[in-house]
Design an enzyme around this catalytic site. Structure first.
Site, PDB file in Angstrom:
ATOM      1  N   HIS A 218       8.210  -1.549   9.115  1.00  0.00           N
ATOM      2  CA  HIS A 218       6.962  -2.179   8.655  1.00  0.00           C
ATOM      3  C   HIS A 218       6.848  -3.666   8.942  1.00  0.00           C
ATOM      4  O   HIS A 218       5.798  -4.264   8.691  1.00  0.00           O
ATOM      5  CB  HIS A 218       6.755  -1.947   7.148  1.00  0.00           C
ATOM      6  CG  HIS A 218       7.599  -2.833   6.279  1.00  0.00           C
ATOM      7  ND1 HIS A 218       8.878  -2.538   5.946  1.00  0.00           N
ATOM      8  CD2 HIS A 218       7.330  -4.028   5.688  1.00  0.00           C
ATOM      9  CE1 HIS A 218       9.381  -3.485   5.173  1.00  0.00           C
ATOM     10  NE2 HIS A 218       8.468  -4.414   5.010  1.00  0.00           N
TER      11      HIS A 218
HETATM   12  C1  UD1 Z   1       4.152  -6.980   2.556  1.00  0.00           C
HETATM   13  C2  UD1 Z   1       5.000  -8.255   2.545  1.00  0.00           C
HETATM   14  C3  UD1 Z   1       6.371  -7.956   3.112  1.00  0.00           C
HETATM   15  C4  UD1 Z   1       7.027  -6.787   2.394  1.00  0.00           C
HETATM   16  C5  UD1 Z   1       6.094  -5.588   2.394  1.00  0.00           C
HETATM   17  C6  UD1 Z   1       6.686  -4.491   1.566  1.00  0.00           C
HETATM   18  C7  UD1 Z   1       3.754 -10.357   2.837  1.00  0.00           C
HETATM   19  C8  UD1 Z   1       3.362 -11.408   3.807  1.00  0.00           C
HETATM   20  N1  UD1 Z   1       4.379  -9.284   3.373  1.00  0.00           N
HETATM   21  O1  UD1 Z   1       3.985  -6.611   3.914  1.00  0.00           O
HETATM   22  O2  UD1 Z   1       7.196  -9.104   2.943  1.00  0.00           O
HETATM   23  O3  UD1 Z   1       8.232  -6.478   3.047  1.00  0.00           O
HETATM   24  O4  UD1 Z   1       4.828  -5.953   1.838  1.00  0.00           O
HETATM   25  O5  UD1 Z   1       6.139  -3.255   1.837  1.00  0.00           O
HETATM   26  O6  UD1 Z   1       3.495 -10.468   1.672  1.00  0.00           O
HETATM   27  N2  UD1 Z   1      -2.017  -1.401   3.562  1.00  0.00           N
HETATM   28  C9  UD1 Z   1      -2.610  -0.236   3.136  1.00  0.00           C
HETATM   29  N3  UD1 Z   1      -2.448   0.135   1.831  1.00  0.00           N
HETATM   30  C10 UD1 Z   1      -1.743  -0.586   0.938  1.00  0.00           C
HETATM   31  C11 UD1 Z   1      -1.152  -1.779   1.372  1.00  0.00           C
HETATM   32  C12 UD1 Z   1      -1.291  -2.168   2.679  1.00  0.00           C
HETATM   33  O7  UD1 Z   1      -3.273   0.454   3.910  1.00  0.00           O
HETATM   34  O8  UD1 Z   1      -1.628  -0.174  -0.236  1.00  0.00           O
HETATM   35  C13 UD1 Z   1      -2.150  -1.784   4.976  1.00  0.00           C
HETATM   36  C14 UD1 Z   1      -3.383  -2.625   5.255  1.00  0.00           C
HETATM   37  O9  UD1 Z   1      -3.858  -2.273   6.519  1.00  0.00           O
HETATM   38  C15 UD1 Z   1      -2.798  -4.033   5.309  1.00  0.00           C
HETATM   39  C16 UD1 Z   1      -1.416  -3.794   5.892  1.00  0.00           C
HETATM   40  O10 UD1 Z   1      -1.007  -2.550   5.354  1.00  0.00           O
HETATM   41  O11 UD1 Z   1      -3.571  -4.899   6.097  1.00  0.00           O
HETATM   42  C17 UD1 Z   1      -0.404  -4.871   5.544  1.00  0.00           C
HETATM   43  O12 UD1 Z   1      -0.332  -5.053   4.130  1.00  0.00           O
HETATM   44  P1  UD1 Z   1       0.167  -6.458   3.526  1.00  0.00           P
HETATM   45  O13 UD1 Z   1       0.326  -6.336   2.069  1.00  0.00           O
HETATM   46  O14 UD1 Z   1      -0.675  -7.563   4.036  1.00  0.00           O
HETATM   47  O15 UD1 Z   1       1.564  -6.674   4.211  1.00  0.00           O
HETATM   48  P2  UD1 Z   1       2.782  -5.676   4.342  1.00  0.00           P
HETATM   49  O16 UD1 Z   1       2.991  -5.411   5.790  1.00  0.00           O
HETATM   50  O17 UD1 Z   1       2.615  -4.538   3.431  1.00  0.00           O
HETATM   51  N1  UDP Z   2      10.641   2.632  -0.603  1.00  0.00           N
HETATM   52  C1  UDP Z   2      10.069   3.732  -1.229  1.00  0.00           C
HETATM   53  N2  UDP Z   2       9.372   4.626  -0.462  1.00  0.00           N
HETATM   54  C2  UDP Z   2       9.236   4.495   0.890  1.00  0.00           C
HETATM   55  C3  UDP Z   2       9.831   3.370   1.512  1.00  0.00           C
HETATM   56  C4  UDP Z   2      10.510   2.454   0.736  1.00  0.00           C
HETATM   57  O1  UDP Z   2      10.189   3.905  -2.452  1.00  0.00           O
HETATM   58  O2  UDP Z   2       8.591   5.349   1.519  1.00  0.00           O
HETATM   59  C5  UDP Z   2      11.366   1.655  -1.427  1.00  0.00           C
HETATM   60  C6  UDP Z   2      12.774   1.383  -0.980  1.00  0.00           C
HETATM   61  O3  UDP Z   2      13.660   2.337  -1.538  1.00  0.00           O
HETATM   62  C7  UDP Z   2      13.008  -0.022  -1.483  1.00  0.00           C
HETATM   63  C8  UDP Z   2      11.640  -0.660  -1.350  1.00  0.00           C
HETATM   64  O4  UDP Z   2      10.707   0.404  -1.283  1.00  0.00           O
HETATM   65  O5  UDP Z   2      13.383  -0.035  -2.848  1.00  0.00           O
HETATM   66  C9  UDP Z   2      11.595  -1.474  -0.098  1.00  0.00           C
HETATM   67  O6  UDP Z   2      10.291  -1.841   0.158  1.00  0.00           O
HETATM   68  P1  UDP Z   2       9.774  -2.226   1.604  1.00  0.00           P
HETATM   69  O7  UDP Z   2      10.635  -1.622   2.641  1.00  0.00           O
HETATM   70  O8  UDP Z   2       8.333  -1.897   1.619  1.00  0.00           O
HETATM   71  O9  UDP Z   2       9.863  -3.814   1.599  1.00  0.00           O
HETATM   72  P2  UDP Z   2      11.019  -4.896   1.796  1.00  0.00           P
HETATM   73  O10 UDP Z   2      12.182  -4.516   0.954  1.00  0.00           O
HETATM   74  O11 UDP Z   2      11.341  -4.953   3.254  1.00  0.00           O
HETATM   75  O12 UDP Z   2      10.352  -6.156   1.384  1.00  0.00           O
END
Ligand code: UD1
Ligand code: UDP
Length: 379
Positions: A218
């Site tokens: 991601h």
């Molecule tokens: C965010 C965090 C990242 C973290 C990740 C965990 C920032 C800058 N990034 O990244 O550090 O590792 O969360 O998962 O804060 N979207 C959906 N549904 C949702 C959420 C997101 O469709 O419920 C899609 C949207 O298209 C959105 C994209 O995911 O534009 C990115 O979501 P965003 O929260 O901006 O960043 P993440 O990549 O999720």
């Molecule tokens: N996780 C989850 N379901 C998924 C993928 C991740 O419950 O399908 C959990 C994972 O076990 C961990 C957390 O989400 O506890 C990690 O989140 P993510 O990878 O989105 O973000 P990051 O840790 O890189 O910020």
């Protein structure tokens, strides 16, 4: 004392479960917690599922900011959080990790002189192209109490001018730095037994007793560059085919969006068993982590949980904040080419590491954090 906890993204909601549980079970006479959800993540399987499954108290407020560019998203959060803080006047605010929700909470609170307690402080990738690196640095420098999961994190803060080992009282100008272990280690220990009882994911995927690889992708550097995403997917196909192994890929919505846009993985090559599924619940994730042979991931949380459960990981990034895992040789960094990534993955499958010492604390980080917050009361 009254604290406001800010959550917004999936990993923060999961981390909040550990502190909320500790407060409910052991500190309910002394700490009143008020959860604010920024709404950064909003799909059921990225947010609500964790509140239900991990028994986290419902957020008192959801700011509903949703997805947008960094500036707009962070600005909406700062505005919303500031209003909540002005209305409720807490004694402190808890922020987790390094997302835009973390940044917004820390900035909003510090500017109106509400102490910030940062959990997962001090981590650094030394790569400021990552939005998370900017968020962490700013959040740490807005914090009064900094809770570090590792000794490396403490050292990183010392390099930036923080002092550990100071006596309170603490303030924004004289912050307290504490090594407390990893709050996610608390959670993985706590929920592991529950996952065994409740999760059906292995049965659903017909994986019981079978070898498989767990993959997550991601990070924006991996998802927003078509060539890079194609390299990662091709490497995953190659591993599946050559090693005759299933790969389970619970797909983050960000990655799903890009794969749909570029029409990737719509047809899998012959002999490849890669199962792309929606994001799974935390209990399902634990069962996948505990039972897989290898984790391929660019997630901070997932590479660490792999280590907790004694599984090797190939980190699909040029660097990691969790350098201890590399030092223990429990993980490797994936390279830039299909050959690099597939080759490293095959090496980890053929010669899995065996040393996973307990370097992430004693599983009582949340207790330490509650005691420390109460002791200094943010001052
Ligand atoms: C965010 C965090 C990242 C973290 C990740 C965990 C920032 C800058 N990034 O990244 O550090 O590792 O969360 O998962 O804060 N979207 C959906 N549904 C949702 C959420 C997101 O469709 O419920 C899609 C949207 O298209 C959105 C994209 O995911 O534009 C990115 O979501 P965003 O929260 O901006 O960043 P993440 O990549 O999720
Ligand atoms: N996780 C989850 N379901 C998924 C993928 C991740 O419950 O399908 C959990 C994972 O076990 C961990 C957390 O989400 O506890 C990690 O989140 P993510 O990878 O989105 O973000 P990051 O840790 O890189 O910020």
């Amino acid at each position: 004392m009254k604290i406001v906890t800010i959550v917004g993204a999936r990993p923060q909601i999961i981390k909040a479960a550990a502190l909320s549980r500790e407060i409910k079970n052991h500190f309910s006479n002394e700490i009143e917690e008020f959860i604010v959800h920024t709404g950064q993540h909003y799909d059921d399987n990225m947010s609500e599922v964790f509140f239900r499954e991990l028994q986290i108290p419902k957020p008192a407020v959801n700011l509903g900011v949703g997805s947008s560019n960094h500036g707009e998203q962070t600005a909406l959060m700062i505005n919303g959080i500031e209003q909540v803080l002005l209305e409720h006047k807490p004694d402190g605010i808890v922020v987790y990790g390094d997302t835009n929700s973390t940044l917004a909470g820390a900035v909003a609170a510090a500017k109106i002189h509400i102490p910030v307690f940062h959990i997962e402080a001090g981590l650094r990738s030394f790569n400021k192209r990552m939005p998370e690196e900017i968020n962490r640095i700013v959040a740490d420098h807005c914090s009064t109490l900094l809770f570090c999961p590792t000794r490396t994190a403490v050292k990183n803060l010392e390099t930036e001018g923080f002092s550990s080992g100071l006596m309170g009282p603490f303030s924004l100008d004289k912050p307290g730095v504490f090594h407390c272990g990893d709050i996610m280690f608390d959670n993985s220990n706590y929920f592991s037994g529950l996952a065994e009882q409740q999760s059906q994911i292995l049965q659903q995927q017909q994986l019981a007793g079978k070898a498989f690889v767990l993959a997550t992708i991601h990070r924006n550097d991996n998802t927003d560059n078509r060539e890079r995403l194609e390299i990662i997917l091709e490497a995953i196909y190659r591993v599946s085919k050559k090693m005759e192994i299933a790969v389970i890929l619970p797909l983050h919505p960000r990655t799903q969006k890009m794969m749909t846009e570029w029409n990737l993985a719509s047809d899998l090559p012959e002999g490849v068993d890669v199962r792309i599924i929606p994001p799974v619940s935390f209990l399902d994730m634990i069962m996948l982590e505990k039972n897989c042979s290898l984790v391929l991931t660019d997630s901070g949380g997932v590479q660490k949980e792999a280590f907790f459960f004694g599984k090797p990981s190939l980190i699909l990034r040029p660097e990691t904040e969790w350098v201890e895992i590399l030092e223990m040789r429990a993980a490797r960094l994936g390279g830039n080419t299909i050959d690099d990534i597939a080759g490293q993955a095959e090496a980890l499958l053929n010669y899995p590491p065996t040393e996973f010492p307990p370097i992430f604390g004693d599983g009582h980080a949340a207790q330490f954090i509650c005691e420390t917050i109460l002791k200094y009361n943010g001052r």
